[in-house]
Design a protein around this motif. Structure first.
Motif, PDB file in Angstrom:
ATOM      1  N   MET A   1      39.576  -2.733  41.200  1.00 51.30           N
ATOM      2  CA  MET A   1      38.521  -1.862  40.684  1.00 51.30           C
ATOM      3  C   MET A   1      37.383  -2.731  40.144  1.00 51.30           C
ATOM      4  O   MET A   1      37.615  -3.675  39.407  1.00 51.30           O
ATOM      5  N   PRO A   2      36.114  -2.446  40.520  1.00 51.25           N
ATOM      6  CA  PRO A   2      35.008  -3.271  40.028  1.00 51.25           C
ATOM      7  C   PRO A   2      34.814  -3.138  38.535  1.00 51.25           C
ATOM      8  O   PRO A   2      35.142  -2.122  37.933  1.00 51.25           O
ATOM      9  N   THR A   3      34.265  -4.180  37.948  1.00 47.89           N
ATOM     10  CA  THR A   3      33.990  -4.164  36.516  1.00 47.89           C
ATOM     11  C   THR A   3      32.907  -3.146  36.197  1.00 47.89           C
ATOM     12  O   THR A   3      31.890  -3.066  36.884  1.00 47.89           O
ATOM     13  N   THR A   4      33.105  -2.343  35.187  1.00 44.48           N
ATOM     14  CA  THR A   4      32.087  -1.394  34.742  1.00 44.48           C
ATOM     15  C   THR A   4      31.181  -2.084  33.735  1.00 44.48           C
ATOM     16  O   THR A   4      31.652  -2.625  32.743  1.00 44.48           O
ATOM     17  N   ILE A   5      29.897  -2.058  34.003  1.00 43.22           N
ATOM     18  CA  ILE A   5      28.931  -2.764  33.175  1.00 43.22           C
ATOM     19  C   ILE A   5      27.945  -1.761  32.606  1.00 43.22           C
ATOM     20  O   ILE A   5      27.335  -0.993  33.363  1.00 43.22           O
ATOM     21  N   PRO A   6      27.807  -1.676  31.314  1.00 43.13           N
ATOM     22  CA  PRO A   6      26.902  -0.685  30.730  1.00 43.13           C
ATOM     23  C   PRO A   6      25.457  -0.951  31.108  1.00 43.13           C
ATOM     24  O   PRO A   6      25.042  -2.083  31.311  1.00 43.13           O
ATOM     25  N   ALA A   7      24.701   0.120  31.218  1.00 49.07           N
ATOM     26  CA  ALA A   7      23.293  -0.010  31.590  1.00 49.07           C
ATOM     27  C   ALA A   7      22.497  -0.647  30.463  1.00 49.07           C
ATOM     28  O   ALA A   7      22.781  -0.470  29.289  1.00 49.07           O
ATOM     29  N   ARG A   8      21.496  -1.408  30.863  1.00 47.95           N
ATOM     30  CA  ARG A   8      20.643  -2.080  29.876  1.00 47.95           C
ATOM     31  C   ARG A   8      19.307  -2.349  30.534  1.00 47.95           C
ATOM     32  O   ARG A   8      19.239  -2.700  31.701  1.00 47.95           O
ATOM     33  N   GLY A   9      18.247  -2.206  29.803  1.00 49.21           N
ATOM     34  CA  GLY A   9      16.935  -2.465  30.365  1.00 49.21           C
ATOM     35  C   GLY A   9      16.408  -3.820  29.968  1.00 49.21           C
ATOM     36  O   GLY A   9      16.719  -4.329  28.903  1.00 49.21           O
ATOM     37  N   SER A  10      15.616  -4.414  30.851  1.00 48.62           N
ATOM     38  CA  SER A  10      15.028  -5.698  30.523  1.00 48.62           C
ATOM     39  C   SER A  10      13.945  -5.522  29.467  1.00 48.62           C
ATOM     40  O   SER A  10      13.220  -4.531  29.473  1.00 48.62           O
ATOM     41  N   ARG A  11      13.868  -6.469  28.569  1.00 42.63           N
ATOM     42  CA  ARG A  11      12.862  -6.371  27.503  1.00 42.63           C
ATOM     43  C   ARG A  11      11.469  -6.562  28.082  1.00 42.63           C
ATOM     44  O   ARG A  11      11.281  -7.284  29.043  1.00 42.63           O
ATOM     45  N   PRO A  12      10.464  -5.938  27.498  1.00 42.97           N
ATOM     46  CA  PRO A  12       9.101  -6.088  27.998  1.00 42.97           C
ATOM     47  C   PRO A  12       8.589  -7.510  27.777  1.00 42.97           C
ATOM     48  O   PRO A  12       9.122  -8.267  26.978  1.00 42.97           O
ATOM     49  N   HIS A  13       7.549  -7.841  28.520  1.00 43.04           N
ATOM     50  CA  HIS A  13       6.961  -9.170  28.411  1.00 43.04           C
ATOM     51  C   HIS A  13       6.094  -9.253  27.162  1.00 43.04           C
ATOM     52  O   HIS A  13       4.908  -8.935  27.183  1.00 43.04           O
ATOM     53  N   THR A  14       6.679  -9.664  26.059  1.00 40.21           N
ATOM     54  CA  THR A  14       5.941  -9.722  24.797  1.00 40.21           C
ATOM     55  C   THR A  14       5.679 -11.152  24.353  1.00 40.21           C
ATOM     56  O   THR A  14       5.032 -11.373  23.345  1.00 40.21           O
ATOM     57  N   LEU A  15       6.173 -12.135  25.100  1.00 40.19           N
ATOM     58  CA  LEU A  15       6.072 -13.515  24.630  1.00 40.19           C
ATOM     59  C   LEU A  15       4.646 -14.026  24.641  1.00 40.19           C
ATOM     60  O   LEU A  15       4.331 -14.995  23.967  1.00 40.19           O
ATOM     61  N   TYR A  16       3.792 -13.414  25.414  1.00 42.70           N
ATOM     62  CA  TYR A  16       2.466 -13.982  25.608  1.00 42.70           C
ATOM     63  C   TYR A  16       1.358 -13.087  25.064  1.00 42.70           C
ATOM     64  O   TYR A  16       0.243 -13.098  25.542  1.00 42.70           O
ATOM     65  N   ARG A  37      31.378 -12.443  24.048  1.00 40.94           N
ATOM     66  CA  ARG A  37      32.418 -12.050  25.003  1.00 40.94           C
ATOM     67  C   ARG A  37      32.017 -12.473  26.399  1.00 40.94           C
ATOM     68  O   ARG A  37      30.871 -12.271  26.810  1.00 40.94           O
ATOM     69  N   TYR A  38      32.940 -13.090  27.106  1.00 41.33           N
ATOM     70  CA  TYR A  38      32.744 -13.393  28.526  1.00 41.33           C
ATOM     71  C   TYR A  38      33.200 -12.174  29.311  1.00 41.33           C
ATOM     72  O   TYR A  38      34.359 -11.777  29.244  1.00 41.33           O
ATOM     73  N   VAL A  39      32.277 -11.555  30.075  1.00 46.17           N
ATOM     74  CA  VAL A  39      32.570 -10.283  30.726  1.00 46.17           C
ATOM     75  C   VAL A  39      33.175 -10.484  32.112  1.00 46.17           C
ATOM     76  O   VAL A  39      34.266 -10.009  32.405  1.00 46.17           O
ATOM     77  N   THR A  40      32.453 -11.209  32.961  1.00 49.12           N
ATOM     78  CA  THR A  40      32.931 -11.387  34.337  1.00 49.12           C
ATOM     79  C   THR A  40      32.167 -12.513  35.003  1.00 49.12           C
ATOM     80  O   THR A  40      30.999 -12.768  34.668  1.00 49.12           O
ATOM     81  N   PRO A  41      32.784 -13.216  35.947  1.00 52.42           N
ATOM     82  CA  PRO A  41      32.044 -14.226  36.694  1.00 52.42           C
ATOM     83  C   PRO A  41      31.130 -13.571  37.730  1.00 52.42           C
ATOM     84  O   PRO A  41      31.411 -12.472  38.215  1.00 52.42           O
ATOM     85  N   LEU A  42      30.038 -14.238  38.036  1.00 59.84           N
ATOM     86  CA  LEU A  42      29.129 -13.824  39.103  1.00 59.84           C
ATOM     87  C   LEU A  42      29.150 -14.941  40.139  1.00 59.84           C
ATOM     88  O   LEU A  42      28.538 -15.987  39.932  1.00 59.84           O
ATOM     89  N   ARG A  43      29.823 -14.724  41.213  1.00 56.80           N
ATOM     90  CA  ARG A  43      30.124 -15.814  42.143  1.00 56.80           C
ATOM     91  C   ARG A  43      29.116 -15.924  43.281  1.00 56.80           C
ATOM     92  O   ARG A  43      29.403 -16.505  44.324  1.00 56.80           O
ATOM     93  N   GLU A  44      27.909 -15.393  43.077  1.00 55.42           N
ATOM     94  CA  GLU A  44      26.923 -15.443  44.150  1.00 55.42           C
ATOM     95  C   GLU A  44      26.395 -16.849  44.410  1.00 55.42           C
ATOM     96  O   GLU A  44      25.974 -17.173  45.508  1.00 55.42           O
TER      97      GLU A  44
END
Length: 283
Positions: A1-16, A37-44
């Motif tokens: 069964m694939p790992t379930t990963i909660p949704a999350r949005g990327s933060r806006p570009h505020t650094l500049y 926490r180590y969630v899962t490897p990404l083997r790409e």
């Protein structure tokens, strides 16, 4: 069964958002977070990145300092990624991830245990983009000619050898094209005793760029983008590189000066890398 990963949005570009006296954007150093926490490897990829949760409740793709490519790949990730963000390209937020070497004790895979144990301290993290789809050349609507030209120009500046049809390192997310995985950029840093001396070296591999067939005028992109990368901005970006990633250089301040000088020399007009990319586009 694939790992379930909660949704999350990327933060806006505020650094500049703020500006310094010469009118260039002012860089705020990347945020620091602590991996919890180590969630899962990404083997790409060959660097064996992993998905981690941090103390800000965010999920990040973590590139390990102890991976086979070495810490200089993290330097390329940070410098290229922040330059891309400064240019207005969509690069997920970059963070510095403090990792406890004991975090991998519970991992059943010995390879992952060893990787985490070898990477205690500060690592590179990229905001995770849930449900993002890889860019596939010829499938779906292509990016605009201006955007494709901007990305080609950026990769030519950064001598990024890893944006080809075989491995685009581009993701569609919320109908925008996001740039990831810049560890192969600045490839001349590996084994170079005098990096600035190589700044004007040709980069013929730009002819293999995955977006070259979609790109508009690289000369026009050059005119738009080059003025944004002022010396103050380049110096601020390079100054954010952690000293431990430059430990092999002996003098981390000297190493930073070399990166700054290398980039500023590449940005001097006439910019051969832009002319080279336009010539490749015309073939």
């Amino acid at each position: 069964m694939p790992t379930t990963i909660p949704a999350r949005g990327s933060r806006p570009h505020t650094l500049y958002g703020r500006r310094v006296s010469d009118g260039s954007p002012m860089l705020t150093a990347p945020r620091s977070v602590t991996a919890t926490r180590y969630v899962t490897p990404l083997r790409e990829g060959g660097s064996m990145p992993g998905l981690v949760e941090a103390d800000d409740d965010g999920l990040y793709v973590l590139k390990f300092r102890g991976a086979g490519q070495g810490p200089r790949a993290l330097v390329a990730e940070l410098v290229a990624g922040e330059i891309g963000r400064a240019l207005g390209l969509d690069v997920p937020e970059i963070v510095l991830v403090d990792l406890d070497a004991d975090l991998g004790r519970a991992e059943p895979d010995p390879e992952i245990q060893e990787l985490i144990a070898a990477s205690g301290g500060r690592n590179f993290g990229l905001d995770f983009l849930p449900s993002a789809l890889p860019f596939v050349p010829g499938a779906g609507e292509p990016p605009s000619a201006d955007l494709a030209a901007a990305i080609v120009w950026f990769d030519a500046l950064m001598t990024n050898v890893d944006r080809t049809p075989r491995n685009p390192n581009l993701l569609w997310w919320h109908r925008r094209l996001w740039l990831i995985d810049h560890g192969a950029a600045l490839y001349l840093q590996h084994g170079a005793d005098d990096l600035p001396a190589l700044a004007r070296r040709p980069f013929p591999l730009i002819g293999e760029h995955v977006l070259l067939p979609y790109a508009g005028s690289i000369a026009a992109a050059d005119a738009r983008l080059a003025p944004r990368l002022t010396p103050a901005l380049v110096e601020a970006i390079v100054s954010a590189v952690p000293a431990e990633w430059l430990a092999d250089a002996g003098d981390d301040d000297a190493a930073r000066r070399d990166y700054v000088e290398y980039l500023l020399r590449r940005l001097e007009a006439p910019r051969g890398f832009a002319e080279e990319a336009d010539a490749a586009r015309g073939r």
